[in-house]
Design a protein around this motif. Structure first.
Motif, PDB file in Angstrom:
ATOM      1  N   LEU A   1       0.870  -1.166   0.000  1.00 37.93           N
ATOM      2  CA  LEU A   1       0.000   0.000   0.000  1.00 37.93           C
ATOM      3  C   LEU A   1       0.909   1.217   0.000  1.00 37.93           C
ATOM      4  O   LEU A   1       1.690   1.412   0.936  1.00 37.93           O
ATOM      5  N   ARG A   2       0.834   2.027  -1.079  1.00 33.13           N
ATOM      6  CA  ARG A   2       1.760   3.149  -1.235  1.00 33.13           C
ATOM      7  C   ARG A   2       1.038   4.399  -1.723  1.00 33.13           C
ATOM      8  O   ARG A   2       0.043   4.313  -2.444  1.00 33.13           O
ATOM      9  N   ALA A   3       1.574   5.548  -1.334  1.00 31.91           N
ATOM     10  CA  ALA A   3       1.029   6.815  -1.822  1.00 31.91           C
ATOM     11  C   ALA A   3       1.982   7.945  -1.492  1.00 31.91           C
ATOM     12  O   ALA A   3       2.683   7.906  -0.480  1.00 31.91           O
ATOM     13  N   SER A   4       1.999   8.956  -2.355  1.00 30.79           N
ATOM     14  CA  SER A   4       2.683  10.220  -2.083  1.00 30.79           C
ATOM     15  C   SER A   4       1.612  11.284  -1.896  1.00 30.79           C
ATOM     16  O   SER A   4       0.616  11.299  -2.629  1.00 30.79           O
TER      17      SER A   4
ATOM     18  N   ASN B   1      -1.290   9.107  -6.809  1.00 25.11           N
ATOM     19  CA  ASN B   1      -0.649   7.817  -7.104  1.00 25.11           C
ATOM     20  C   ASN B   1      -0.830   6.775  -6.004  1.00 25.11           C
ATOM     21  O   ASN B   1       0.064   5.983  -5.741  1.00 25.11           O
ATOM     22  N   LEU B   2      -1.996   6.766  -5.354  1.00 22.26           N
ATOM     23  CA  LEU B   2      -2.241   5.729  -4.358  1.00 22.26           C
ATOM     24  C   LEU B   2      -2.333   4.372  -5.051  1.00 22.26           C
ATOM     25  O   LEU B   2      -3.023   4.224  -6.051  1.00 22.26           O
TER      26      LEU B   2
ATOM     27  N   ILE C   1      -5.451  -1.808  -6.910  1.00 22.91           N
ATOM     28  CA  ILE C   1      -6.160  -0.533  -6.892  1.00 22.91           C
ATOM     29  C   ILE C   1      -5.208   0.608  -7.208  1.00 22.91           C
ATOM     30  O   ILE C   1      -4.096   0.663  -6.678  1.00 22.91           O
ATOM     31  N   GLY C   2      -5.639   1.516  -8.070  1.00 24.70           N
ATOM     32  CA  GLY C   2      -4.964   2.784  -8.282  1.00 24.70           C
ATOM     33  C   GLY C   2      -5.935   3.892  -7.902  1.00 24.70           C
ATOM     34  O   GLY C   2      -7.126   3.805  -8.216  1.00 24.70           O
ATOM     35  N   GLY C   3      -5.463   4.923  -7.196  1.00 23.58           N
ATOM     36  CA  GLY C   3      -6.391   5.931  -6.716  1.00 23.58           C
ATOM     37  C   GLY C   3      -5.856   7.344  -6.748  1.00 23.58           C
ATOM     38  O   GLY C   3      -4.644   7.572  -6.671  1.00 23.58           O
ATOM     39  N   VAL C   4      -6.773   8.302  -6.873  1.00 24.82           N
ATOM     40  CA  VAL C   4      -6.454   9.728  -6.800  1.00 24.82           C
ATOM     41  C   VAL C   4      -7.516  10.397  -5.938  1.00 24.82           C
ATOM     42  O   VAL C   4      -8.649   9.919  -5.847  1.00 24.82           O
ATOM     43  N   GLY C   5      -7.137  11.503  -5.286  1.00 24.64           N
ATOM     44  CA  GLY C   5      -8.140  12.218  -4.519  1.00 24.64           C
ATOM     45  C   GLY C   5      -7.573  12.895  -3.285  1.00 24.64           C
ATOM     46  O   GLY C   5      -6.365  13.089  -3.171  1.00 24.64           O
ATOM     47  N   THR C   6      -8.473  13.251  -2.361  1.00 24.69           N
ATOM     48  CA  THR C   6      -8.085  14.040  -1.204  1.00 24.69           C
ATOM     49  C   THR C   6      -8.647  13.455   0.090  1.00 24.69           C
ATOM     50  O   THR C   6      -9.664  12.759   0.093  1.00 24.69           O
ATOM     51  N   ILE C   7      -7.948  13.779   1.188  1.00 25.81           N
ATOM     52  CA  ILE C   7      -8.411  13.475   2.540  1.00 25.81           C
ATOM     53  C   ILE C   7      -8.309  14.763   3.342  1.00 25.81           C
ATOM     54  O   ILE C   7      -7.208  15.298   3.527  1.00 25.81           O
ATOM     55  N   ASP C   8      -9.440  15.276   3.786  1.00 29.69           N
ATOM     56  CA  ASP C   8      -9.478  16.506   4.569  1.00 29.69           C
ATOM     57  C   ASP C   8      -9.339  16.132   6.044  1.00 29.69           C
ATOM     58  O   ASP C   8     -10.263  15.579   6.652  1.00 29.69           O
ATOM     59  N   LEU C   9      -8.174  16.427   6.627  1.00 29.78           N
ATOM     60  CA  LEU C   9      -7.907  16.035   8.009  1.00 29.78           C
ATOM     61  C   LEU C   9      -8.733  16.841   9.001  1.00 29.78           C
ATOM     62  O   LEU C   9      -9.116  16.324  10.053  1.00 29.78           O
ATOM     63  N   GLY C  10      -9.012  18.089   8.677  1.00 27.47           N
ATOM     64  CA  GLY C  10      -9.791  18.931   9.576  1.00 27.47           C
ATOM     65  C   GLY C  10     -11.244  18.494   9.643  1.00 27.47           C
ATOM     66  O   GLY C  10     -11.821  18.339  10.718  1.00 27.47           O
TER      67      GLY C  10
ATOM     68  N   GLY D   1     -13.280  12.491 -16.119  1.00 26.59           N
ATOM     69  CA  GLY D   1     -12.545  13.360 -17.022  1.00 26.59           C
ATOM     70  C   GLY D   1     -11.417  12.625 -17.717  1.00 26.59           C
ATOM     71  O   GLY D   1     -10.964  11.565 -17.267  1.00 26.59           O
ATOM     72  N   ARG D   2     -10.933  13.187 -18.821  1.00 25.81           N
ATOM     73  CA  ARG D   2      -9.843  12.557 -19.565  1.00 25.81           C
ATOM     74  C   ARG D   2      -8.573  12.447 -18.739  1.00 25.81           C
ATOM     75  O   ARG D   2      -7.821  11.487 -18.853  1.00 25.81           O
ATOM     76  N   GLY D   3      -8.329  13.431 -17.881  1.00 25.06           N
ATOM     77  CA  GLY D   3      -7.129  13.395 -17.062  1.00 25.06           C
ATOM     78  C   GLY D   3      -7.096  12.197 -16.133  1.00 25.06           C
ATOM     79  O   GLY D   3      -6.037  11.620 -15.880  1.00 25.06           O
ATOM     80  N   ILE D   4      -8.267  11.805 -15.646  1.00 27.81           N
ATOM     81  CA  ILE D   4      -8.347  10.653 -14.748  1.00 27.81           C
ATOM     82  C   ILE D   4      -7.938   9.382 -15.476  1.00 27.81           C
ATOM     83  O   ILE D   4      -7.211   8.543 -14.929  1.00 27.81           O
ATOM     84  N   PHE D   5      -8.376   9.229 -16.719  1.00 31.58           N
ATOM     85  CA  PHE D   5      -8.006   8.039 -17.480  1.00 31.58           C
ATOM     86  C   PHE D   5      -6.496   7.963 -17.682  1.00 31.58           C
ATOM     87  O   PHE D   5      -5.901   6.892 -17.628  1.00 31.58           O
ATOM     88  N   GLY D   6      -5.869   9.116 -17.901  1.00 31.23           N
ATOM     89  CA  GLY D   6      -4.425   9.129 -18.072  1.00 31.23           C
ATOM     90  C   GLY D   6      -3.703   8.693 -16.809  1.00 31.23           C
ATOM     91  O   GLY D   6      -2.725   7.943 -16.859  1.00 31.23           O
ATOM     92  N   ILE D   7      -4.187   9.137 -15.657  1.00 26.30           N
ATOM     93  CA  ILE D   7      -3.582   8.754 -14.379  1.00 26.30           C
ATOM     94  C   ILE D   7      -3.746   7.267 -14.142  1.00 26.30           C
ATOM     95  O   ILE D   7      -2.793   6.563 -13.782  1.00 26.30           O
ATOM     96  N   PHE D   8      -4.957   6.750 -14.371  1.00 28.22           N
ATOM     97  CA  PHE D   8      -5.203   5.326 -14.163  1.00 28.22           C
ATOM     98  C   PHE D   8      -4.370   4.476 -15.110  1.00 28.22           C
ATOM     99  O   PHE D   8      -3.833   3.440 -14.734  1.00 28.22           O
TER     100      PHE D   8
END
Length: 204
Positions: free
Chosen positions: A76-79, A91-92, A101-110, A177-184
């Motif tokens: 399990l890796r991510a930057s 790059n999760l 699994i490949g993943g993109v997105g956010t985690i709001d800690l607050g 979006g197209r950008g998501i396909f490129g990341i995946f």
């Protein structure tokens, strides 16, 4: 070893964490909202137990997690970029003998909220999964990611809401979006990034 506030939920494994974190303020709420920095996380050879998000992803694919033993994983890796208390990753990756699994997105800690888009590839019992996809009319992204000659079963899944109990649901290709396909595509075409390097691990 990572354990949540709820004792039944835990992540085990060999863990490495690198990075820098800065914050400003005199109160905890101010500190959380000002958090900034960069982090790299790597876990290997462990188990995830009690997290409903993992169980729900497996159920979407018609796979049944073991509630007692949990879900074993290889890596399990991510930057992360950390800005104003929000972690963002492009790059999760998660690899087990059952799913990749490949993943993109956010985690709001607050706010303790997650907003992630995952590309999930089942690695076993594919026929069973395909039948479930047809019955449930769940969209498959394999041909879009790799083309007809390298078509594989890949499902887009949205994880959104409170960190403790986020909603987990499949996503139609029209809403991506197209950008998501490129990341995946990049995540799934780089096996060295997704699969654990057992030779290098053994040499350390």
């Amino acid at each position: 070893f990572v354990r949540s506030e709820k004792d039944k939920r835990r992540v085990t494994g060999e863990t490495s964490l690198w990075g820098t974190v800065t914050a400003e303020g005199s109160r905890w709420e101010e500190l959380k909202q000002s958090l900034g920095g960069k982090l790299k996380l790597a876990l290997k050879d462990g188990k995830i137990r009690g997290f409903t998000v993992v169980a729900n992803i497996l159920r979407i694919l018609n796979l049944t997690p073991d509630p007692v033993k949990g879900v074993p994983y290889d890596s399990l890796r991510a930057s992360f970029e950390l800005k104003q208390g929000v972690l963002e990753t492009q790059n999760l990756t998660f690899v087990s003998d059952t799913i990749k699994i490949g993943g993109v997105g956010t985690i709001d800690l607050g706010r303790k909220e997650v907003d992630m888009l995952l590309a999930v590839q089942p690695l076993r019992t594919v026929d069973k999964v395909i039948n479930a996809m047809k019955l449930s009319r769940i969209p498959v992204l394999g041909r879009l990611l790799f083309g007809k000659e390298r078509s594989v079963l890949v499902v887009a899944i949205k994880v959104e809401g409170p960190l403790d109990e986020p909603e987990v649901a499949p996503v139609a290709e029209e809403s991506l979006g197209r950008g998501i396909f490129g990341i995946f595509r990049r995540l799934f075409e780089l096996p060295g990034e997704l699969a654990p390097d057992r030779k290098s691990s053994a040499s350390k």
